[in-house]
Design an enzyme around this catalytic site. Structure first.
Site, PDB file in Angstrom:
ATOM      1  N   LYS A  57       0.850  -1.193   0.000  1.00 18.26           N
ATOM      2  CA  LYS A  57       0.000   0.000   0.000  1.00 18.26           C
ATOM      3  C   LYS A  57       0.884   1.240   0.000  1.00 18.26           C
ATOM      4  O   LYS A  57       1.657   1.478   0.930  1.00 18.26           O
ATOM      5  CB  LYS A  57      -0.889  -0.006   1.235  1.00 18.26           C
ATOM      6  CG  LYS A  57      -1.720   1.264   1.365  1.00 18.26           C
ATOM      7  CD  LYS A  57      -2.771   1.138   2.446  1.00 18.26           C
ATOM      8  CE  LYS A  57      -3.486   2.460   2.654  1.00 18.26           C
ATOM      9  NZ  LYS A  57      -4.570   2.373   3.620  1.00 18.26           N
TER      10      LYS A  57
ATOM     11  N   LYS B 229      -2.207  -1.444  -3.845  1.00 16.01           N
ATOM     12  CA  LYS B 229      -3.078  -0.274  -3.717  1.00 16.01           C
ATOM     13  C   LYS B 229      -2.245   0.995  -3.774  1.00 16.01           C
ATOM     14  O   LYS B 229      -1.253   1.064  -3.047  1.00 16.01           O
ATOM     15  CB  LYS B 229      -3.800  -0.388  -2.375  1.00 16.01           C
ATOM     16  CG  LYS B 229      -4.703   0.744  -2.039  1.00 16.01           C
ATOM     17  CD  LYS B 229      -5.236   0.593  -0.645  1.00 16.01           C
ATOM     18  CE  LYS B 229      -5.942   1.878  -0.290  1.00 16.01           C
ATOM     19  NZ  LYS B 229      -6.226   2.014   1.087  1.00 16.01           N
TER      20      LYS B 229
HETATM   21  C1  PBG Z   1      -7.459   3.420   5.758  1.00 21.14           C
HETATM   22  C2  PBG Z   1      -7.735   3.213   4.318  1.00 21.14           C
HETATM   23  C3  PBG Z   1      -7.568   4.115   3.260  1.00 21.14           C
HETATM   24  C4  PBG Z   1      -8.068   3.479   2.132  1.00 21.14           C
HETATM   25  C5  PBG Z   1      -8.501   2.202   2.513  1.00 21.14           C
HETATM   26  N1  PBG Z   1      -8.278   2.057   3.867  1.00 21.14           N
HETATM   27  C6  PBG Z   1      -7.081   5.523   3.239  1.00 21.14           C
HETATM   28  C7  PBG Z   1      -5.708   5.843   3.620  1.00 21.14           C
HETATM   29  O1  PBG Z   1      -4.873   4.965   3.845  1.00 21.14           O
HETATM   30  O2  PBG Z   1      -5.458   7.032   3.756  1.00 21.14           O
HETATM   31  C8  PBG Z   1      -8.145   4.098   0.766  1.00 21.14           C
HETATM   32  C9  PBG Z   1      -9.208   3.586  -0.106  1.00 21.14           C
HETATM   33  C10 PBG Z   1      -9.574   4.462  -1.253  1.00 21.14           C
HETATM   34  O3  PBG Z   1      -9.011   5.536  -1.503  1.00 21.14           O
HETATM   35  O4  PBG Z   1     -10.509   4.067  -1.954  1.00 21.14           O
HETATM   36  N2  PBG Z   1      -6.147   3.426   6.133  1.00 21.14           N
END
Ligand code: PBG
Length: 325
Positions: free
Chosen positions: A197, A250
């Site tokens: 991520k 992601k």
């Molecule tokens: C929480 C989380 C996020 C997303 C999924 N879980 C945001 C982030 O890490 O700031 C992003 C999902 C999306 O943008 O669709 N940590």
């Protein structure tokens, strides 16, 4: 083409007919490989649209149940739930709203659906960060963070979630969750780790939806720098070693080069999260008359599959049936 010219590689020969294009497609997927996000928000009275996220709303308990009912009719069977309780705290988070949501979903729909629940802290913390900080400083308190995340995970599973999805990117969280679940006899509950991520500007619409924008700084201290391929691969390796059952990249589009490689290295199924900003981009482009939303959405899913994604988390899963998937 002029008579007499012979082109050996006449590739258009196989592109000219829809029958041939279908015959030769190397991408095969169906809607059971798409996961639909849901935002359950304690404080909302009526559905609140989320700017950019077409067809997705901030919803209360009753409305979430109605939404799931509609989605099931549209062939969606996989959901990932984001819980947004009303109160924010520094630590000792309250699980009540989230567990009530999960219990209600399970009670109403039984095994008609598969329910993943995101176990991050950023919708619960005053700071909007995915971790707890030491009270006397801005230093991350890893031990407390891991305890909080793993006890959330156990509450979710005990409330009836099928599986847990940690998105916090804190070191050691997969191992901590696994240990906690196993210790409570929940050794068959899978973990789908947000394993690669990146720190990204494409999470904007989500942070509005989940009330999770950081109140200071950014998430660069725990999410992966997009320029660091070694960290990107190593983070997924590490989740696999800690016992993650499924892996994920992601944002999906900007991780397209990593999907197959992570699968080859770990042997685990790797999914792609088409994040909020990527999905919203299609919406905005259509609004400007620059593309057609639905076929463009289908194109992006096909690309994820071609790149080796086993599953796709997408805000558009509920359109899949309409798109013939
Ligand atoms: C929480 C989380 C996020 C997303 C999924 N879980 C945001 C982030 O890490 O700031 C992003 C999902 C999306 O943008 O669709 N940590």
């Amino acid at each position: 083409m002029a008579k007499g010219i012979s082109i050996v590689k006449r590739l258009q020969r196989l592109r000219g007919s829809p029958h041939l294009r279908n015959l030769l497609s190397t991408v095969d997927f169906n809607r059971s490989q798409l996961i639909q996000p849901l935002f359950a928000v304690e404080s909302v009275k009526a559905d609140e649209p989320i700017p950019g996220l077409r067809g997705t709303f901030r919803q209360n308990l009753e409305s979430t149940l109605k939404q799931i009912e509609k989605d099931l009719e549209n062939g969606v069977t996989q959901f990932i739930l984001f819980n947004v309780p009303a109160g924010k705290k520094k630590r000792d988070f309250d699980h009540a709203f989230s567990t009530r949501m999960i219990q209600s979903i399970r009670k109403r729909f039984g095994s008609d659906l598969y329910l993943w629940v995101d176990a991050c802290l950023c919708s619960l913390t005053e700071s909007g960060h995915c971790c707890v900080y030491h009270s006397d400083s801005a230093r991350q308190d890893l031990e407390t963070t891991l305890n909080e995340i793993s006890s959330l995970a156990l509450s979710y599973i005990e409330a009836g979630a099928d599986a847990i999805s940690p998105s916090d990117m804190q070191d050691g969280r997969v191992a901590a969750i696994r240990e906690k679940l196993d210790g409570a006899g929940k050794d068959l509950a899978p973990i789908m780790s947000y394993s690669t991520k990146f720190a990204s500007h494409f999470y904007g619409p989500f942070r509005n939806a989940a009330d999770s924008a950081p109140q200071f700084g950014d998430r660069n201290e725990y999410q992966i720098d997009v320029r660091n391929r070694d960290d990107a691969l190593g983070s997924s390796d590490r989740c696999a070693e800690e016992g993650a059952d499924l892996l994920m990249v992601k944002p999906g589009m900007s991780s397209i080069d990593l999907i197959r490689e992570i699968h080859t290295r770990t042997g685990l199924a790797v999914g792609a999260y088409q994040v909020s900003g990527e999905y919203a981009a299609l919406d905005v482009l259509e609004e400007k008359g620059l593309l057609k939303f639905e076929p463009a959405l289908l194109e992006t899913w096909s690309v994820f599959k071609r790149a080796g994604a086993q599953y796709v988390i997408t805000y558009g899963a509920r359109y899949a049936k309409k798109l013939g998937i």
